[in-house]
Design a protein around this motif. Sequence first.
Motif, PDB file in Angstrom:
ATOM      1  N   ARG A  61       0.844  -1.192   0.000  1.00 29.66           N
ATOM      2  CA  ARG A  61       0.000   0.000   0.000  1.00 29.66           C
ATOM      3  C   ARG A  61       0.879   1.240   0.000  1.00 29.66           C
ATOM      4  NH1 ARG A  61      -4.144  -0.107   4.823  1.00 29.66           N
ATOM      5  NH2 ARG A  61      -3.630   2.094   5.040  1.00 29.66           N
ATOM      6  N   GLY A  62       0.364   2.321  -0.564  1.00 32.65           N
ATOM      7  CA  GLY A  62       1.086   3.579  -0.509  1.00 32.65           C
ATOM      8  C   GLY A  62       1.717   3.947  -1.834  1.00 32.65           C
ATOM      9  N   GLN A  63       2.179   5.185  -1.915  1.00 34.69           N
ATOM     10  CA  GLN A  63       2.777   5.677  -3.151  1.00 34.69           C
ATOM     11  C   GLN A  63       4.230   6.118  -2.927  1.00 34.69           C
ATOM     12  OE1 GLN A  63      -0.672   7.638  -3.196  1.00 34.69           O
ATOM     13  NE2 GLN A  63      -1.360   5.735  -4.166  1.00 34.69           N
ATOM     14  N   ILE A  64       5.010   5.899  -3.971  1.00 35.05           N
ATOM     15  CA  ILE A  64       6.403   6.375  -3.939  1.00 35.05           C
ATOM     16  C   ILE A  64       6.655   7.145  -5.225  1.00 35.05           C
ATOM     17  CG2 ILE A  64       8.843   5.698  -3.910  1.00 35.05           C
ATOM     18  CD1 ILE A  64       7.982   3.069  -2.583  1.00 35.05           C
ATOM     19  N   ALA A  65       7.336   8.268  -5.107  1.00 37.21           N
ATOM     20  CA  ALA A  65       7.755   8.998  -6.306  1.00 37.21           C
ATOM     21  C   ALA A  65       9.222   9.377  -6.141  1.00 37.21           C
ATOM     22  CB  ALA A  65       6.901  10.233  -6.501  1.00 37.21           C
ATOM     23  N   LEU A  66       9.998   9.119  -7.172  1.00 41.21           N
ATOM     24  CA  LEU A  66      11.421   9.495  -7.167  1.00 41.21           C
ATOM     25  C   LEU A  66      11.640  10.480  -8.292  1.00 41.21           C
ATOM     26  CD1 LEU A  66      13.015   5.931  -6.782  1.00 41.21           C
ATOM     27  CD2 LEU A  66      12.656   7.618  -4.995  1.00 41.21           C
ATOM     28  N   LEU A  67      12.256  11.613  -7.996  1.00 36.27           N
ATOM     29  CA  LEU A  67      12.497  12.671  -8.986  1.00 36.27           C
ATOM     30  C   LEU A  67      11.196  13.026  -9.720  1.00 36.27           C
ATOM     31  CD1 LEU A  67      15.807  11.197 -10.456  1.00 36.27           C
ATOM     32  CD2 LEU A  67      15.601  13.123  -8.879  1.00 36.27           C
ATOM     33  N   GLY A  68      10.103  12.980  -8.989  1.00 39.87           N
ATOM     34  CA  GLY A  68       8.809  13.355  -9.562  1.00 39.87           C
ATOM     35  C   GLY A  68       8.153  12.255 -10.373  1.00 39.87           C
ATOM     36  N   HIS A  69       8.790  11.079 -10.444  1.00 39.96           N
ATOM     37  CA  HIS A  69       8.253   9.985 -11.250  1.00 39.96           C
ATOM     38  C   HIS A  69       7.666   8.917 -10.323  1.00 39.96           C
ATOM     39  CE1 HIS A  69       8.134   7.291 -14.768  1.00 39.96           C
ATOM     40  NE2 HIS A  69       8.364   6.357 -13.866  1.00 39.96           N
ATOM     41  N   ALA A  70       6.398   8.596 -10.530  1.00 40.17           N
ATOM     42  CA  ALA A  70       5.754   7.598  -9.669  1.00 40.17           C
ATOM     43  C   ALA A  70       6.368   6.216  -9.902  1.00 40.17           C
ATOM     44  CB  ALA A  70       4.261   7.561  -9.950  1.00 40.17           C
ATOM     45  N   VAL A  71       6.690   5.543  -8.811  1.00 41.19           N
ATOM     46  CA  VAL A  71       7.278   4.207  -8.914  1.00 41.19           C
ATOM     47  C   VAL A  71       6.184   3.200  -8.594  1.00 41.19           C
ATOM     48  CG1 VAL A  71       8.989   2.642  -7.929  1.00 41.19           C
ATOM     49  CG2 VAL A  71       9.499   5.080  -8.160  1.00 41.19           C
ATOM     50  N   ASN A  72       5.936   2.277  -9.515  1.00 44.26           N
ATOM     51  CA  ASN A  72       4.798   1.378  -9.291  1.00 44.26           C
ATOM     52  C   ASN A  72       5.206   0.027  -8.719  1.00 44.26           C
ATOM     53  OD1 ASN A  72       5.925   0.018 -11.384  1.00 44.26           O
ATOM     54  ND2 ASN A  72       4.373   0.554 -12.906  1.00 44.26           N
ATOM     55  N   GLY A  73       6.477  -0.152  -8.440  1.00 44.52           N
ATOM     56  CA  GLY A  73       6.894  -1.395  -7.791  1.00 44.52           C
ATOM     57  C   GLY A  73       7.360  -2.480  -8.747  1.00 44.52           C
ATOM     58  N   ASN A  74       7.217  -2.259 -10.048  1.00 42.05           N
ATOM     59  CA  ASN A  74       7.720  -3.253 -11.002  1.00 42.05           C
ATOM     60  C   ASN A  74       9.167  -2.946 -11.393  1.00 42.05           C
ATOM     61  OD1 ASN A  74       5.345  -4.731 -11.140  1.00 42.05           O
ATOM     62  ND2 ASN A  74       4.465  -3.350 -12.656  1.00 42.05           N
ATOM     63  N   GLY A  75       9.924  -2.471 -10.469  1.00 40.62           N
ATOM     64  CA  GLY A  75      11.295  -2.050 -10.782  1.00 40.62           C
ATOM     65  C   GLY A  75      11.247  -0.657 -11.393  1.00 40.62           C
ATOM     66  N   LEU A  76      12.410  -0.034 -11.464  1.00 42.74           N
ATOM     67  CA  LEU A  76      12.452   1.324 -12.001  1.00 42.74           C
ATOM     68  C   LEU A  76      12.709   1.269 -13.503  1.00 42.74           C
ATOM     69  CD1 LEU A  76      14.786   2.943  -9.303  1.00 42.74           C
ATOM     70  CD2 LEU A  76      12.313   2.693  -9.268  1.00 42.74           C
ATOM     71  N   PRO A  77      12.129   2.218 -14.262  1.00 46.43           N
ATOM     72  CA  PRO A  77      12.486   2.270 -15.679  1.00 46.43           C
ATOM     73  C   PRO A  77      13.977   2.574 -15.831  1.00 46.43           C
ATOM     74  CG  PRO A  77      11.182   4.193 -15.033  1.00 46.43           C
ATOM     75  CD  PRO A  77      11.186   3.266 -13.866  1.00 46.43           C
ATOM     76  N   GLY A  78      14.561   2.158 -16.951  1.00 45.78           N
ATOM     77  CA  GLY A  78      16.004   2.259 -17.152  1.00 45.78           C
ATOM     78  C   GLY A  78      16.602   3.603 -16.803  1.00 45.78           C
ATOM     79  N   TRP A  79      16.027   4.680 -17.303  1.00 44.67           N
ATOM     80  CA  TRP A  79      16.631   6.008 -17.087  1.00 44.67           C
ATOM     81  C   TRP A  79      16.629   6.371 -15.608  1.00 44.67           C
ATOM     82  CZ3 TRP A  79      14.059  10.008 -14.709  1.00 44.67           C
ATOM     83  CH2 TRP A  79      12.667   9.885 -14.587  1.00 44.67           C
ATOM     84  N   LEU A  80      15.531   5.963 -14.902  1.00 48.56           N
ATOM     85  CA  LEU A  80      15.417   6.315 -13.490  1.00 48.56           C
ATOM     86  C   LEU A  80      16.353   5.443 -12.636  1.00 48.56           C
ATOM     87  CD1 LEU A  80      14.019   8.051 -11.403  1.00 48.56           C
ATOM     88  CD2 LEU A  80      12.136   6.411 -11.320  1.00 48.56           C
TER      89      LEU A  80
END
Lengths: 246, 252
Positions: A61-80
């Motif tokens: 539960r809950g939300q995470i955002a890194l550098l303004g980009h929402a992280v959905n828990g499926n790993g981070l996209p490459g650039w992030l």
Amino acid sequence: MDHPATVRCEDLWFSYPGQSPVLRGISLQVPEGAFWAIFGPSGAGKTTLMKCLAGLLRPQRGQIALLGHAVNGNGLPGWLRLKVGYIPQQLGLVRGLTALENVLLGSLGRNGGLGSILGAFPKDEVERAREYLALLGIGQKAREKAYRLSGGERQRVAIARTLLQGPRIIFADEFVSDLDLPRATQILTTLRELGQRQRLTFVMNLHEVEVTHQVADQALVLKAGCLVHQGPARELSTADLLAILQ
Amino acid sequence: MRKELLVLLTLLGLLAASLAQLGFFDLARLERGARNLLEFSRGMVPPDLGILPLAGRALLETLQMAFVGTTLGFLLALPLGILGTRILFPRTVVVPARLLMAGIRTIPSLLWAVLLVIVVGLGPLAGTLALAAYTVGYLGKLYAEFFDGVDPEVIEAVRGAGASRLHLARFVLWPESANSVLSQLLFMFEYNIRVSSILGFVGAGGIGFYMYVYVNSLEYQRLATLLALIFLLVLGMDLASAWLRRRYLLRT
């Protein structure tokens, strides 16, 4: 100073399968360029929080955002992923590689070609890797295999590897625990200065309250998965920490 | 305690029954066998050293078969082992890779040799390919296990720096398990030398062909020379690999 939040999480809950929650509704906002320290006893959820924030664990539960980009828990996209450095508690060094080679692994995101597969890294990357090792006081150990290094030296290699990655945020899990107090303070001060120059954001789990007085902005205390204290780091003493954890 | 005794007695019973069924209690036959062994041993001395040039060439061919078969097998086992690594690849890749290796491993080298003699004809090519095939199945499976034993935190840390799977294989899996990988490679080479010396029995090249001929024509003195040469080769290989292990593989 009013910087946008680099790391932001709201109402974070996490539990391992079949176990009671390790994180219970954690919310925090770390501004850009900040240096935050998290304290707490073993089992308080510090490592889990760090892994959730770094995108390595998926909270229920809950939300995470890194550098303004929402992280959905499926790993981070490459650039992030390249913008987020993570230093695990056990450091994650490759024992059979030298200190310099381990540091150079931090540049693999930029050097995907055949040369890097063959172990030939661009000259400027090698120079930067050497500079980081020198900055952290182990320049003379560059050619030493990781398994021959002391605990403190290995920690500095792990830091150098993460720095070479060129992240905007660094999560570090008890990564100076093997260093004595003066050495830990020195390393953290170096990182603090580097962070201020490069606008790096640090979030780290630490053991010793004293080491953070000169370097950290904020000190947070976790207890049984809850955030029970947040305030200026220089105002938190060991006695305060013990009182909070009582 | 009584349960353990019961297990022990059952095992002893099974052993006795199996021994009886296999002919170990047929004393007349055993006595006949002992006499034959004595006669056979007498027939082997003195070894016929006149075949040394021929045996030397055959031995060299055996060594070449083991060397090339092990190398080819290793070169294929390494990528297959990587594809069979659970911490690196999804099940859709890991399962087929592991099934392929298990399938190859199910067939012993000697049977591979029979099949390959049919496919490529008599001679050392069939034997070499047979050794390579078994090596792929055996080493590939072991390598996948070694790679899976690498600390996931190291993989995680390097992957976090933007490393691709190929990078992870090159910079994490390989250096973290190189000692075990090379040690098993040496073991495989020793094993393949032993195996390659009998592949000739099915026409797949090497010194085994002559062993087969001398056994059938009852030329035991010549057979003794071949056996002595194989013994020396295996002994030399054991010593060489022990030295290699001490010199290069025990340092980490």
